[in-house]
Write a protein that holds these residues in place. Structure first.
Motif, PDB file in Angstrom:
ATOM      1  N   SER A  42      89.187  57.044 -68.775  1.00 46.15           N
ATOM      2  CA  SER A  42      88.168  55.999 -68.672  1.00 46.15           C
ATOM      3  C   SER A  42      87.006  56.447 -67.789  1.00 46.15           C
ATOM      4  O   SER A  42      85.832  56.246 -68.123  1.00 46.15           O
ATOM      5  CB  SER A  42      88.800  54.717 -68.115  1.00 46.15           C
ATOM      6  OG  SER A  42      87.837  53.679 -68.019  1.00 46.15           O
ATOM      7  N   PHE A  46      83.218  56.914 -69.456  1.00 45.47           N
ATOM      8  CA  PHE A  46      82.113  56.021 -69.088  1.00 45.47           C
ATOM      9  C   PHE A  46      81.157  56.624 -68.056  1.00 45.47           C
ATOM     10  O   PHE A  46      79.988  56.236 -67.999  1.00 45.47           O
ATOM     11  CB  PHE A  46      82.662  54.695 -68.555  1.00 45.47           C
ATOM     12  CG  PHE A  46      83.289  53.829 -69.614  1.00 45.47           C
ATOM     13  CD1 PHE A  46      82.516  53.282 -70.626  1.00 45.47           C
ATOM     14  CD2 PHE A  46      84.649  53.572 -69.613  1.00 45.47           C
ATOM     15  CE1 PHE A  46      83.082  52.489 -71.612  1.00 45.47           C
ATOM     16  CE2 PHE A  46      85.228  52.784 -70.594  1.00 45.47           C
ATOM     17  CZ  PHE A  46      84.446  52.240 -71.596  1.00 45.47           C
ATOM     18  N   LYS A 148      83.050  50.863 -75.646  1.00 48.68           N
ATOM     19  CA  LYS A 148      84.247  50.161 -75.175  1.00 48.68           C
ATOM     20  C   LYS A 148      85.337  50.166 -76.245  1.00 48.68           C
ATOM     21  O   LYS A 148      86.531  50.320 -75.933  1.00 48.68           O
ATOM     22  CB  LYS A 148      83.892  48.728 -74.784  1.00 48.68           C
ATOM     23  CG  LYS A 148      83.024  48.633 -73.536  1.00 48.68           C
ATOM     24  CD  LYS A 148      82.667  47.179 -73.222  1.00 48.68           C
ATOM     25  CE  LYS A 148      81.806  47.084 -71.979  1.00 48.68           C
ATOM     26  NZ  LYS A 148      81.417  45.678 -71.676  1.00 48.68           N
ATOM     27  N   THR A 213      83.724  39.929 -74.928  1.00 45.85           N
ATOM     28  CA  THR A 213      82.434  40.408 -75.430  1.00 45.85           C
ATOM     29  C   THR A 213      81.605  39.265 -76.009  1.00 45.85           C
ATOM     30  O   THR A 213      80.499  39.482 -76.485  1.00 45.85           O
ATOM     31  CB  THR A 213      82.639  41.476 -76.512  1.00 45.85           C
ATOM     32  OG1 THR A 213      83.413  40.922 -77.591  1.00 45.85           O
ATOM     33  CG2 THR A 213      83.359  42.696 -75.943  1.00 45.85           C
TER      34      THR A 213
END
Length: 338
Positions: A42, A46, A148, A213
């Motif tokens: 992760s 990111f 994501k 979201t």
């Protein structure tokens, strides 16, 4: 002493199609647990992989509804993609597959990359609804959402790799297997909210890393007499708020002083209401009411307004509630959507 699972560039590339991601993760390993590997992945995805790396990973995925290419650079990834889309393909018809193909093309033309979604356990109608919703986003917003979704896919695939490397009958590997299975169960339960929360994991624990979201309650209006979305309808969302009474009783539904306004909006050209409440991860359980100013929309109709009252239970507070209105001058209906 715990042993470590060693993953090479080929395995990492199967999880995520970015070459830089695969090289960096192979160099950073080995990892002593699935959780440690996910945390490193992760952070790498990111914070260290650039936009070009993101786009490279996106391009490694076939379009939803299509079979992976035989020349795919990772046969394992191609095999996993096929399995991840199995529910979608099983629930598809010729017409929905054609519609999905058309929306895939529209999406790619607008954003420049394939529509990416964590497809495991999701039906074709669900995926169609999601691509239509996300098509309205600005490119920068959609790029972040796609990133994501890629990370969710990476986590799921990584759990399969750790499970495959946990086959030896040792205490450590048994620990790996149970750890991976539990985390994978949590991941699927959070993403597929309509399936409910994980049986072995309290909702509060899942909520620690759960991120929505879209707002937890949404609606849209279809004018079934005209066969088109109903634009320009005023919409109110309220929640029952009475400390002495947990829910309204029959005959008290219009006690306006007990209803607390959550938000209001007006349906757009697609009949969607827009944001009716704040973006919160955990929806407060209770009784909610969505009201539509149908009299203003259709002055000659039978209904001056329509109110839909529904309940969100404690076990459902991580789920999404889509409550549409299907309207004609002399009838209406609704349903619980996702």
């Amino acid at each position: 002493m715990e042993s470590s699972v060693v993953l090479g560039e080929r395995e990492w590339l199967a999880c995520c199609g970015s070459v830089r991601f695969a090289k960096e993760m192979a160099s950073a390993g080995p990892f002593s647990s699935y959780q440690e590997a996910v945390g490193a992945a992760s952070d790498m995805w990111f914070n260290k992989v650039d936009v070009n790396g993101w786009l490279e990973a996106f391009s490694a995925h076939p379009q939803i509804g299509e079979s992976p290419s035989k020349t795919h650079k990772s046969p394992t990834s191609a095999q996993w993609s096929k399995g991840e889309q199995s529910t979608a393909l099983a629930t598809a018809t010729d017409s929905t597959l054609q519609e999905l193909c058309e929306w895939n093309a529209r999406y790619r033309q607008k954003f420049g990359f394939v529509f990416l979604i964590f497809a495991s356990g999701r039906s074709t109608p669900e995926i169609l609804a999601e691509i239509k919703r996300r098509y309205q986003n600005r490119p920068i917003v959609e790029l972040e959402l796609a990133a994501k979704e890629q990370m969710k896919i990476t986590e799921l695939r990584l759990s399969k790799l750790f499970s495959a490397n946990a086959t030896a009958p040792s205490t450590t590997n048994t620990h790996y297997a149970s750890d991976v299975a539990k985390v994978e169960e949590d991941r699927v339960s959070r993403i597929s909210g309509h399936l409910g929360t994980a049986k072995e994991t309290p909702a509060e624990k899942a909520a620690e890393t759960f991120t929505r979201t879209r707002p937890p309650i949404t609606t849209h209006v279809l004018d079934i007499a005209r066969g088109s979305p109903a634009a320009g309808i005023e919409v109110l969302l309220e929640a029952w708020d009475n400390n002495n009474q947990s829910r309204p009783l029959f005959g008290q539904m219009d006690s306006s002083h007990n209803w607390k306004l959550q938000g209001s909006s007006t349906t757009d050209k697609d009949g969607r209401s827009g944001q009716l409440m704040k973006m919160v991860d955990i929806l407060k359980p209770g009784i909610y009411r969505i009201s539509f100013n149908t009299g203003k929309y259709n002055p000659t109709g039978f209904f001056p307004y329509v109110s839909i009252v529904f309940e969100v239970r404690d076990s459902q507070k991580l789920e999404h509630f889509h409550v549409p209105l299907l309207l004609s001058p002399f009838s209406f209906s609704t349903y619980r959507g996702s």
